[in-house]
Write an enzyme that holds these catalytic residues in place. Structure first.
Site, PDB file in Angstrom:
ATOM      1  N   THR A   1       0.828  -1.202   0.000  1.00  0.00           N
ATOM      2  CA  THR A   1       0.000   0.000   0.000  1.00  0.00           C
ATOM      3  C   THR A   1       0.865   1.256   0.000  1.00  0.00           C
ATOM      4  O   THR A   1       1.897   1.324   0.672  1.00  0.00           O
ATOM      5  CB  THR A   1      -0.916   0.009   1.231  1.00  0.00           C
ATOM      6  OG1 THR A   1      -1.775  -1.118   1.172  1.00  0.00           O
ATOM      7  CG2 THR A   1      -1.750   1.274   1.299  1.00  0.00           C
TER       8      THR A   1
ATOM      9  N   GLY B   1      -4.125   2.353  -2.860  1.00  0.00           N
ATOM     10  CA  GLY B   1      -4.674   1.402  -1.901  1.00  0.00           C
ATOM     11  C   GLY B   1      -5.370   0.260  -2.609  1.00  0.00           C
ATOM     12  O   GLY B   1      -4.788  -0.793  -2.864  1.00  0.00           O
TER      13      GLY B   1
ATOM     14  N   ARG C   1     -25.947  -6.937  35.408  1.00  0.00           N
ATOM     15  CA  ARG C   1     -26.467  -5.564  35.506  1.00  0.00           C
ATOM     16  C   ARG C   1     -27.956  -5.589  35.866  1.00  0.00           C
ATOM     17  O   ARG C   1     -28.776  -6.179  35.139  1.00  0.00           O
ATOM     18  CB  ARG C   1     -26.261  -4.851  34.164  1.00  0.00           C
ATOM     19  CG  ARG C   1     -26.867  -3.464  34.068  1.00  0.00           C
ATOM     20  CD  ARG C   1     -26.102  -2.447  34.874  1.00  0.00           C
ATOM     21  NE  ARG C   1     -26.510  -1.088  34.539  1.00  0.00           N
ATOM     22  CZ  ARG C   1     -26.097  -0.007  35.184  1.00  0.00           C
ATOM     23  NH1 ARG C   1     -25.262  -0.137  36.217  1.00  0.00           N
ATOM     24  NH2 ARG C   1     -26.505   1.188  34.813  1.00  0.00           N
TER      25      ARG C   1
ATOM     26  N   GLU D   1      -6.607  -4.689   3.788  1.00  0.00           N
ATOM     27  CA  GLU D   1      -6.505  -5.902   2.977  1.00  0.00           C
ATOM     28  C   GLU D   1      -7.788  -6.155   2.178  1.00  0.00           C
ATOM     29  O   GLU D   1      -8.298  -7.267   2.114  1.00  0.00           O
ATOM     30  CB  GLU D   1      -6.117  -7.092   3.846  1.00  0.00           C
ATOM     31  CG  GLU D   1      -4.747  -6.869   4.473  1.00  0.00           C
ATOM     32  CD  GLU D   1      -4.189  -8.083   5.173  1.00  0.00           C
ATOM     33  OE1 GLU D   1      -4.474  -9.207   4.743  1.00  0.00           O
ATOM     34  OE2 GLU D   1      -3.454  -7.890   6.158  1.00  0.00           O
TER      35      GLU D   1
ATOM     36  N   THR E   1     -11.111  -3.377   0.850  1.00  0.00           N
ATOM     37  CA  THR E   1     -12.259  -2.671   1.417  1.00  0.00           C
ATOM     38  C   THR E   1     -13.549  -3.460   1.195  1.00  0.00           C
ATOM     39  O   THR E   1     -13.601  -4.404   0.396  1.00  0.00           O
ATOM     40  CB  THR E   1     -12.416  -1.292   0.765  1.00  0.00           C
ATOM     41  OG1 THR E   1     -12.690  -1.478  -0.634  1.00  0.00           O
ATOM     42  CG2 THR E   1     -11.152  -0.450   0.931  1.00  0.00           C
TER      43      THR E   1
END
Length: 396
Positions: A144, A149, A280, A375, A377
């Site tokens: 990259t 990219g 909770r 690696e 999008t």
């Protein structure tokens, strides 16, 4: 008629008993990695994330090597030679602790080591792989660039011949392990196409300034690589590959591990949410008794199980006959997207505590924002699957 067996008690983290699909040896690998992470990393990981630095990363890398996790799916040269499923299970356990830890192992084994193992000369393999497998050396992978990219073919880093030597010039960006690496596998444009180079990081003209001010993958070293007339001998080039097939095949190895790893981050967040919901109390009842909370937990459990089954199926397929790129995209796209949604839902169950590093949820969610796009999008993996479905390349 079949004999009736008493049902096993339900495990809330594995209601459909995915664990039963594993062999005893695979469970042993999984348990060894989980035990190491629980002992060595879990007590410190929130602090490392907050500080933005891993304490004694070289010592930790050596311990990972001693456990056999570095290049564990490669054969020979000190590598463990284990199966794709074994490697996937290790990635899941590593990322259940932190994505930065899995990234360290993934970049070392599936990118730097895999490139040398698959495309290197015998001399390159002998020089680097045993040290990288042992963790006494650290590797990184330079593909990259600041302006390149999703389209690595537009890279500007160049390599030219000067007598018997090569001269490399350019910059790489968002490089895991870069500032601590002893060797970088760098991809550069030559007059005969893209080539890979094995670059010792002590080479004159090479520098790797760390990238600061990250809000994700903070327990991971991320760097820029600067190559300013770096002179390398002719033997530095990877001889067995030309073109983008080389780096893209390495990325497919790493993307496979991400499909497993993302489910580790999701499991950790789901487990934290399930435990918190039981403890909770609001309106005089644990919040796990409310329908909307149970709906959230159910949806998370369903998606976690489906993603883990997908990773497991891809692992068995990879061991049996290998994976096609679109199959890897299937796992990377689905499981990173699913894991991020699980973490975000877990955050809502924890309320304000969901943003505290006292719990792992916001750390995993922040990390997964990077895992979602690195690696490959979401868009690129979507279009890779789309091309496989239609035969049309929409991104060219």
């Amino acid at each position: 008629m079949h004999a009736q067996h008493a049902p096993r008690p339900a495990d809330p983290l594995d209601l459909i008993e995915i664990d039963s699909l594993l062999t005893p040896d695979e469970r042993a690998v999984r348990d060894a990695v989980r035990t190491f992470c629980d002992r060595r990393v879990e007590p410190h990981i929130a602090e490392w994330f907050e500080q933005g630095a891993i304490e004694d990363i070289r010592g930790l890398t050596k311990e990972l090597g001693e456990l056999g996790l570095l290049g564990m799916h490669l054969e020979g040269y000190g590598c463990a030679g284990m199966s794709a499923v074994d490697y996937g299970l290790a990635c899941l356990e590593l990322e259940a602790t932190d994505s930065g830890l899995r990234s360290l192992v993934s970049v070392q084994g599936s990118l730097a080591m895999y490139a040398i193992h698959a495309f290197g000369s015998e001399e390159q393999k002998q020089e680097w792989l045993p040290r990288l497998a042992a963790g006494t050396a650290i590797g990184c992978f330079g593909l990259t660039e600041p302006d390149s990219g999703s389209d690595p073919g537009s890279m500007r880093t160049s390599a030219r011949r000067d007598g018997d030597d090569w001269i490399l010039d350019g910059r790489k960006m968002w490089i895991t392990n870069g500032s601590v690496a002893d060797v970088a596998v760098v991809w550069a444009r030559t007059e005969h196409g893209v080539r890979g180079f094995v670059v010792p990081t002590d080479s004159p003209g090479f520098s790797a300034p760390a990238i600061k001010h990250k809000m994700s993958l903070r327990a991971s070293v991320t760097s820029e690589l600067v190559l300013d007339s770096v002179r390398l001998p002719g033997t530095a080039v990877l001889p067995e590959v030309r073109g983008l097939r080389g780096p893209l095949s390495c990325l497919n190895e790493a993307r496979y591990g991400i499909a497993w790893g993302a489910m580790g981050a999701a499991r950790s967040s789901f487990r934290a949410a399930l435990a918190y919901a039981g403890d909770r109390v609001q309106f005089d009842r644990p919040i796990s008794s409310f329908q909307l909370t149970q709906a959230k937990l159910t949806d998370m459990a369903l998606e976690l199980a489906k993603g883990t089954l997908l990773a497991f199926h891809l692992g068995r397929t990879k061991d049996d006959r290998g994976l096609r790129p679109e199959q890897v995209s299937y796992g990377k796209l689905n499981n990173t997207r699913t894991a991020l949604e699980i973490c975000r839902t877990a955050r809502t169950i924890l309320g304000a505590n969901g943003i505290s590093l006292e719990y792992p949820v916001i750390r995993h969610a922040n990390n997964l924002e990077s895992i979602l796009t690195y690696e490959g999008t979401v868009e690129m993996h979507t279009l890779m699957i789309g091309q496989a479905l239609t035969g049309q390349a929409a991104f060219r």
